[in-house]
Design a protein around this motif. Structure first.
Motif, PDB file in Angstrom:
ATOM      1  N   LYS A  77       0.793  -1.372   0.036  1.00 26.80           N
ATOM      2  CA  LYS A  77       0.066  -0.050  -0.023  1.00 26.80           C
ATOM      3  C   LYS A  77       0.799   1.483  -0.006  1.00 26.80           C
ATOM      4  O   LYS A  77       0.646   2.338  -0.721  1.00 26.80           O
ATOM      5  N   LEU A  78       1.890   1.147   0.720  1.00 26.71           N
ATOM      6  CA  LEU A  78       2.760   2.609   0.683  1.00 26.71           C
ATOM      7  C   LEU A  78       3.662   2.558  -0.483  1.00 26.71           C
ATOM      8  O   LEU A  78       3.526   3.682  -1.041  1.00 26.71           O
ATOM      9  N   GLU A  79       3.906   1.502  -1.118  1.00 23.52           N
ATOM     10  CA  GLU A  79       4.474   1.927  -2.312  1.00 23.52           C
ATOM     11  C   GLU A  79       3.627   2.050  -3.386  1.00 23.52           C
ATOM     12  O   GLU A  79       3.993   2.927  -4.289  1.00 23.52           O
ATOM     13  N   ALA A 126      -0.636   5.017   9.776  1.00 23.01           N
ATOM     14  CA  ALA A 126       0.743   5.071   9.336  1.00 23.01           C
ATOM     15  C   ALA A 126       0.848   5.329   7.894  1.00 23.01           C
ATOM     16  O   ALA A 126       2.056   6.177   7.520  1.00 23.01           O
ATOM     17  N   ILE A 127       0.188   5.021   6.942  1.00 22.48           N
ATOM     18  CA  ILE A 127       0.286   5.588   5.618  1.00 22.48           C
ATOM     19  C   ILE A 127       0.077   6.945   5.536  1.00 22.48           C
ATOM     20  O   ILE A 127       1.090   7.616   5.034  1.00 22.48           O
ATOM     21  N   GLU A 128      -0.809   7.591   6.233  1.00 22.46           N
ATOM     22  CA  GLU A 128      -0.769   9.023   6.289  1.00 22.46           C
ATOM     23  C   GLU A 128       0.102   9.921   6.915  1.00 22.46           C
ATOM     24  O   GLU A 128       0.810  10.701   6.336  1.00 22.46           O
ATOM     25  N   VAL A 129       0.817   9.134   7.798  1.00 23.61           N
ATOM     26  CA  VAL A 129       2.076   9.884   8.545  1.00 23.61           C
ATOM     27  C   VAL A 129       3.191   9.806   7.606  1.00 23.61           C
ATOM     28  O   VAL A 129       3.972  10.906   7.309  1.00 23.61           O
ATOM     29  N   THR A 144       7.060  12.605   3.995  1.00 24.38           N
ATOM     30  CA  THR A 144       7.457  12.555   2.657  1.00 24.38           C
ATOM     31  C   THR A 144       7.474  13.920   2.209  1.00 24.38           C
ATOM     32  O   THR A 144       8.309  14.567   1.360  1.00 24.38           O
ATOM     33  N   GLN A 145       6.196  14.462   2.234  1.00 21.62           N
ATOM     34  CA  GLN A 145       5.792  15.925   1.710  1.00 21.62           C
ATOM     35  C   GLN A 145       6.625  17.161   2.383  1.00 21.62           C
ATOM     36  O   GLN A 145       7.134  17.891   1.685  1.00 21.62           O
ATOM     37  N   LEU A 146       6.426  16.767   3.595  1.00 21.83           N
ATOM     38  CA  LEU A 146       7.611  17.853   4.505  1.00 21.83           C
ATOM     39  C   LEU A 146       9.034  17.868   3.954  1.00 21.83           C
ATOM     40  O   LEU A 146       9.560  18.838   3.804  1.00 21.83           O
ATOM     41  N   TYR A 147       9.472  16.700   3.820  1.00 22.82           N
ATOM     42  CA  TYR A 147      10.996  16.404   3.080  1.00 22.82           C
ATOM     43  C   TYR A 147      11.156  16.985   1.788  1.00 22.82           C
ATOM     44  O   TYR A 147      11.887  17.820   1.453  1.00 22.82           O
ATOM     45  N   ARG A 148       9.904  16.788   0.926  1.00 24.63           N
ATOM     46  CA  ARG A 148      10.006  17.692  -0.342  1.00 24.63           C
ATOM     47  C   ARG A 148      10.057  18.935  -0.305  1.00 24.63           C
ATOM     48  O   ARG A 148      10.628  19.822  -1.155  1.00 24.63           O
ATOM     49  N   GLU A 149       9.416  19.550   0.434  1.00 26.64           N
ATOM     50  CA  GLU A 149       9.152  21.051   0.843  1.00 26.64           C
ATOM     51  C   GLU A 149      10.351  21.591   1.235  1.00 26.64           C
ATOM     52  O   GLU A 149      10.587  22.797   1.088  1.00 26.64           O
ATOM     53  N   GLY A 150      11.088  20.966   2.289  1.00 31.42           N
ATOM     54  CA  GLY A 150      11.918  21.711   3.047  1.00 31.42           C
ATOM     55  C   GLY A 150      13.577  21.340   2.624  1.00 31.42           C
ATOM     56  O   GLY A 150      14.394  21.989   2.929  1.00 31.42           O
ATOM     57  N   ALA A 208      -2.822  17.240   7.625  1.00 31.74           N
ATOM     58  CA  ALA A 208      -3.822  17.265   6.605  1.00 31.74           C
ATOM     59  C   ALA A 208      -3.241  17.777   5.515  1.00 31.74           C
ATOM     60  O   ALA A 208      -3.583  17.437   4.324  1.00 31.74           O
ATOM     61  N   ARG A 209      -2.717  19.142   5.753  1.00 31.41           N
ATOM     62  CA  ARG A 209      -2.288  20.019   4.491  1.00 31.41           C
ATOM     63  C   ARG A 209      -1.116  19.225   3.769  1.00 31.41           C
ATOM     64  O   ARG A 209      -1.103  19.152   2.543  1.00 31.41           O
ATOM     65  N   LEU A 210      -0.074  18.630   4.663  1.00 30.54           N
ATOM     66  CA  LEU A 210       0.838  17.925   3.983  1.00 30.54           C
ATOM     67  C   LEU A 210       0.330  16.783   2.978  1.00 30.54           C
ATOM     68  O   LEU A 210       0.889  16.453   1.959  1.00 30.54           O
TER      69      LEU A 210
END
Length: 811
Positions: free
Chosen positions: A657-659, A726-729, A734-740, A770-772
């Motif tokens: 599911k994560l992949e 877990a999937i949400e986290v 991942t998005q936080l990493y992409r943004e910063g 939720a925003r991420l």
């Protein structure tokens, strides 16, 4: 010369170090027999806490295995108690036979102190001292309760290890703050707060009165105020006492420990003692550094060399549950003493220096201990600090008023500065090893033993490597992106968002680029920043990607390519395997290899065959594995509950599911995940960028691992109860990493710059999470596509032999 019989009682860390010195220096000097009451040889007791937490296995902390003893001709009598020492006959009486000796070493260590409370002999009341104790604690799982008596290092490590397993843990400590021997009240408060944030309950100034039980088994600890603390296990970690029983029965001089002189000789000229069982000049020893000093002296004494054990001032650098702590000298209050205190609550940093006259006499540090060795040197040497008083708290890098680069503090340390307290290794010895060819941490560790014991000095050793070798492991933060601009990566990211800039042309124009279209270094970075920040407005530029991403395959040294189909969570089927085999035959693929990410790699594919092999694999339902991308590579899984008797959750299903959620996402660097079905960690989740370890109570999500040029263990981000969360986290982080993150920084480098607590705070904030997630899903809806399918027709028409490799060098 006839060999002498040397008998050693106790296979602990101190006697083990004696054996190392002896057998390295004079392998044929003695016939050696080693007794040990435990059914095993020497292992690193300092590392029992990671074993308890599930981060390591017992096998990984073994110092001397059976092969080691066999190679050195050491006869081992493990699991056998020594019943008596006959000094007159010079014979050791063991449970399974007698052994004569010419020289005898007592390495009997210490016994844990058990408070004689009513009920202390109930089943489930244990100490925390050896592997058996650790295994007893490992039987507890989520929802069960444990009480730990003792707020010192050992008790807190026991608490943290069980909390990591999902156990509800309460620490009971009689004093007003934790680790009062090493920390002052302020640092103790910060440690308490950090532990409570991890879910551990702390009860200070709490006195135990009785241990309650039913049917012979512990059920609760009663405090003297009448409070009952229910528990399935009660751990006493309240100190140790030297184990002197054998020595005392043999008539040796004994006080708090076995009396020894400077040569580690007891009151009998042929009997020696080493380690936690000894008393030297009225002192007993619990830290590993003086034990190793004793071991070196004893080995030289046995070989007829002059040596003397000297008690040294000690610094204590500790790592409790991810909290860095350092203390040295005397940090108590006293007449004529002054304090210099630095506090940074946002970063959780606290430093206190105690000055008497113009001398530094004590130091306590929490959260940032990088300068600990330098402060300890000032204390040990009695250095006059008058000239540096105003900047002293900021460490060696700031002396003389300069704000030097982050490594200058290490560069400023003198050769005699101690780096590894456990093994007494100074900076000069490490530098000598590096200059002699020890070019990485493993080589330095093997050559000098620096960082080989508790591991808390590992970062400092790595910094000595950086300073000595000169070529930094990563570019300094202040360095420009490239020669086209004076802006740093951080500047460019910030300006793209704030000005705002939504095209490459806007970046070149508005930020004053010296070249019209950027270069092979800056174009991939700017392309990613624009893509990550403006997914609706910006269109990805394939020509601003590295050659592998442009060709959707990994170029090899001979100009051929590597093709890796995606296998969701490492799962495949006969149909996919037949398609891969057919493709390998059809296109004369010379090498077919199973990768470390549980996929199959077709190596040696000709460039002109790429569109055709993609088409064949696509028809079989296989898509690109993005093994070439700065994006998601793999999600490694174990078999979990479907097949494994130890599995706690469906790790394979979660991995798939994560992949399927993450595939196709562009990130600052490659992204690797793993999901392990239990703390045994068969999928190696704790060395991935993002790792999930399944436990009975849910899912532990950790980040910041690496297993390449840098080897890093993940750090726990959060624990959640459900698969959906877990999937949400994982999506959010991942998005936080992409943004910063800076382009080409793995997660652990980004985490090192912003801090784990900063990341955790944003992931725990429900609105921000939720925003991420929404931002990640938006980006995926635009950019996720199978490049093989998309480019089959286009590449078939446009393919031409590879000529321009200008972007390859930068990769």
């Amino acid at each position: 010369m006839t060999k002498q019989n040397l008998v050693i009682i106790g296979a602990g860390m101190a006697s083990g170090r004696v054996l190392e010195h002896l057998t390295d220096a004079a392998p044929d000097a003695f016939d050696i027999t080693l007794f040990n009451a435990e059914p095993r040889g020497n292992y690193n007791r300092i590392m029992l806490s990671p074993v308890l937490a599930g981060d390591q296995t017992y096998e990984e902390i073994v110092t001397h295995d059976a092969a080691w003893y066999a190679e050195r001709g050491i006869a081992t009598r493990f699991g056998e108690h020594v019943t008596r020492i006959d000094r007159a006959a010079k014979v050791i009486h063991g449970e399974h036979g007698d052994v004569p000796y010419d020289k005898l070493i007592l390495g009997t260590g210490s016994n844990p102190f058990m408070i004689p409370l009513p009920g202390h002999d109930l089943e489930g009341v244990i100490a925390y001292r050896d592997l058996e104790d650790t295994q007893a604690m490992m039987t507890l799982g989520a929802g069960q309760k444990c009480v730990v008596i003792g707020g010192g290092l050992l008790g807190l490590e026991a608490a943290a290890g069980m909390a990591a397993r999902g156990v509800e843990v309460t620490v009971v400590h009689i004093m007003g703050h934790l680790m009062e021997r090493q920390l002052d009240e302020a640092a103790g408060y910060l440690l308490k707060k950090s532990l409570e944030d991890k879910g551990i309950t702390i009860r200070l100034q709490a006195n135990s009165s009785e241990i309650l039980g039913e049917d012979g088994k512990v059920t609760a600890l009663r405090l003297d105020d009448g409070t009952d603390l229910p528990c399935d296990l009660l751990v006493m970690a309240v100190g140790i006492r030297p184990n002197v029983a054998l020595a005392q029965e043999a008539g040796l001089a004994v006080g708090k420990g076995v009396h020894v002189d400077d040569q580690m000789c007891t009151s009998d000229a042929d009997v020696f003692a080493v380690g936690e069982c000894v008393e030297h000049d009225g002192a007993i020893f619990g830290l590993v550094a003086p034990l190793y000093d004793q071991a070196k002296v004893l080995a030289r004494t046995l070989l007829g060399e002059e040596a003397a054990f000297v008690q040294k001032s000690l610094s204590t650098k500790l790592k409790v549950t991810g909290c860095d702590l350092f203390s040295a000298g005397d940090f108590g209050d006293g007449e004529g003493r002054e304090d210099i205190v630095f506090r940074d609550p946002a970063r959780g940093v606290y430093k206190r220096l105690v000055i008497e006259g113009n001398r530094l006499v004590g130091a306590v540090m929490y959260g940032d201990t990088a300068d600990g060795s330098w402060f300890f040197g000032l204390i040990r040497d009695g250095t006059d600090i008058e000239e540096m008083r105003e900047t002293l708290i900021f460490g060696p890098a700031y002396q003389g008023g300069d704000t030097a680069d982050p490594l200058s503090a290490v560069a400023a340390l003198p050769p005699e500065a101690e780096i590894c307290g456990c093994n007494g290794i100074c900076k000069g010895a490490i530098v000598e090893a590096i200059e002699a060819g020890a070019g990485d941490l493993g080589a330095v560790r093997a050559t000098t033993k620096a960082s080989a014991s508790c591991g808390t000095c590992t970062g400092l050793v790595e910094q000595v490597l950086q300073v000595t070798l000169g070529d930094a492991f990563e570019m300094p933060a202040a360095q420009p992106v490239c020669g086209c601009t004076e802006h740093t990566h951080e500047d460019v990211r910030r300006l793209i968002k704030t000005m705002p800039l939504k095209s490459q042309e806007a970046v070149w124009q508005e930020l004053g680029w010296s070249t019209r279209n950027g270069c092979h270094v800056c174009r991939p970075a700017v392309n990613f920043y624009l893509l990550a920040d403006w997914p609706l407005e910006y269109q990805d530029d394939p020509q601003s990607r590295f050659i592998n991403e442009r060709k959707h395959a990994n170029i090899q040294k001979d100009g051929t390519f590597s093709v890796v189909p995606r296998m969701w969570g490492g799962i495949t089927n006969p149909s996919e395997l037949r398609a891969i085999a057919d493709a390998a035959d059809k296109y004369d693929v010379p090498t077919v290899k199973v990768t470390g990410g549980q996929r199959i790699d077709l190596l040696g594919v000709k460039g002109e065959d790429l569109p055709a092999i993609w088409a064949d694999l696509n028809r079989a339902g296989l898509v690109s594995g993005h093994a070439y991308s700065k994006g998601l590579r793999t999600v490694k899984t174990c078999v979990g509950t479907d097949h494994c008797r130890f599995g706690t959750q469906d790790s394979t299903g979660l991995g798939i599911k994560l992949e399927k959620v993450l595939w196709g996402s562009w990130t600052p660097h490659k992204l690797k995940l793993a999901v392990s079905g239990c703390p045994r960690n068969c999928a190696e989740a704790t060395c991935k960028d993002i790792g999930v370890v399944c436990v009975d109570s849910g899912y532990q999500i950790s980040i910041g691992g690496a297993a390449g040029m840098d080897v890093k263990e993940t750090e726990l981000l959060v624990q959640v109860a459900s698969e959906a969360e877990a999937i949400e986290v994982v999506m959010a982080v991942t998005q936080l990493y992409r943004e910063g993150a800076k382009y080409l920084d793995r997660i652990y480098k980004w985490m090192g710059k912003v801090g784990l607590e900063w990341i955790r705070a944003r992931i725990k904030d429900k609105a921000e999470r939720a925003r991420l997630v929404a931002a990640f899903e938006l980006s995926q809806s635009i950019y996720r596509k199978d490049p093989w399918a998309e480019h089959v027709a286009e590449q078939a028409e446009r393919y031409q032999p590879l000529a321009d490799l200008t972007l390859e060098a930068a990769e």
